[in-house]
Design an enzyme around this catalytic site. Sequence first.
Site, PDB file in Angstrom:
ATOM      1  N   SER A  73      -8.910   1.737   2.926  1.00 48.58           N
ATOM      2  CA  SER A  73      -8.098   1.812   1.708  1.00 48.58           C
ATOM      3  C   SER A  73      -8.381   0.732   0.675  1.00 48.58           C
ATOM      4  O   SER A  73      -7.778   0.741  -0.397  1.00 48.58           O
ATOM      5  CB  SER A  73      -6.612   1.791   2.074  1.00 48.58           C
ATOM      6  OG  SER A  73      -6.225   3.025   2.634  1.00 48.58           O
ATOM      7  N   LYS A  76      -9.045   1.868  -2.788  1.00 52.56           N
ATOM      8  CA  LYS A  76      -8.006   2.112  -3.802  1.00 52.56           C
ATOM      9  C   LYS A  76      -8.000   1.065  -4.917  1.00 52.56           C
ATOM     10  O   LYS A  76      -7.375   1.281  -5.957  1.00 52.56           O
ATOM     11  CB  LYS A  76      -6.642   2.196  -3.119  1.00 52.56           C
ATOM     12  CG  LYS A  76      -6.503   3.456  -2.268  1.00 52.56           C
ATOM     13  CD  LYS A  76      -5.304   3.413  -1.344  1.00 52.56           C
ATOM     14  CE  LYS A  76      -5.267   4.676  -0.484  1.00 52.56           C
ATOM     15  NZ  LYS A  76      -4.428   4.536   0.709  1.00 52.56           N
ATOM     16  N   SER A 134      -0.011   1.589   0.237  1.00 55.03           N
ATOM     17  CA  SER A 134      -1.326   2.233   0.355  1.00 55.03           C
ATOM     18  C   SER A 134      -1.199   3.748   0.428  1.00 55.03           C
ATOM     19  O   SER A 134      -1.836   4.406   1.251  1.00 55.03           O
ATOM     20  CB  SER A 134      -2.074   1.706   1.589  1.00 55.03           C
ATOM     21  OG  SER A 134      -3.456   1.935   1.490  1.00 55.03           O
TER      22      SER A 134
END
Length: 299
Positions: A73, A76, A134
């Site tokens: 993640s 992101k 997240s």
Amino acid sequence: MKIGIKGINRVSATATVALTAGAVIAGSAFASTAQAATLPVPTIAAKGGYVMNNGTASSLYSKAADTRRATGSTTKIMTAKVVLAQTNLNLDSKVTIQKAYSDYIVAKGASSARLIVGDKVTVRQLLYGLMLPSGCDAAYALADKFGTGTTRAARVTSFIGKMNASAKSLGLTNTHFDSFDGISNGSNYSTPRDLTKIASSAMKNSTFRTVVKTKSTTQKVTTSSGGYRYMSWTNTNKLLGSYTGAIGVKTGSGAIAGYCLVFAATRDGKTVIGTVLASTSETTRTADATKLMNYGFSK
């Protein structure tokens, strides 16, 4: 005369003692300063790591810094960067949450901002949902909103294309995205050095900086019936509040990626920023990042 000579001798002896003591104190202070200024190169559990001085872009630490790895993640960071780079961006414009976003996180077993179908959530709120818990549902919503095309699939593909174009504009040759959230289709990768550069660039945006340094937030969103509900999100970055000067940035994890962390902190006007990839646990990635920041500040 003897008295005078004895007096002179006493004065000389006293001066010698004082000088010697002063030299010892000065020597100790010098040794202490030298020790404080230099830390040994740390050993980290992560397979890859990199730290740089954010102000000068000079490298402070490197371990397999240019080896391509899955990023989880931490992807992101680029998702947020692309959103915030949009022309005439209105952070308060609202996005209606679609069932497709909810179905996606269920199908993927993905991390979630727990967005409710039909709610109208602002772009700013989606950025908090993206970066703190997240939320892959928030990532999907943003990709759908800011991609171009007549179908959702086309818009998502377009958005990922913008992510790759942004990486290319930064001169990154070891980074490629195939997803908006890090759930890879087989070719989503970066390196500790590249991720650090992406984060450094993203941190130039004040909204990004505000979001990623937030430990927790409660946001009021509009429901499908016109009412409202409160969404509460807590940042997965444990350095916030535990490491003096921590200002971000993003965690990541996955079966292939292991435990990842892009981190940044500011002390006495100096900001260090870096990345660890493929650490062995949540605790270890935090410990790795702490070691690297301490080392960075000592350089």
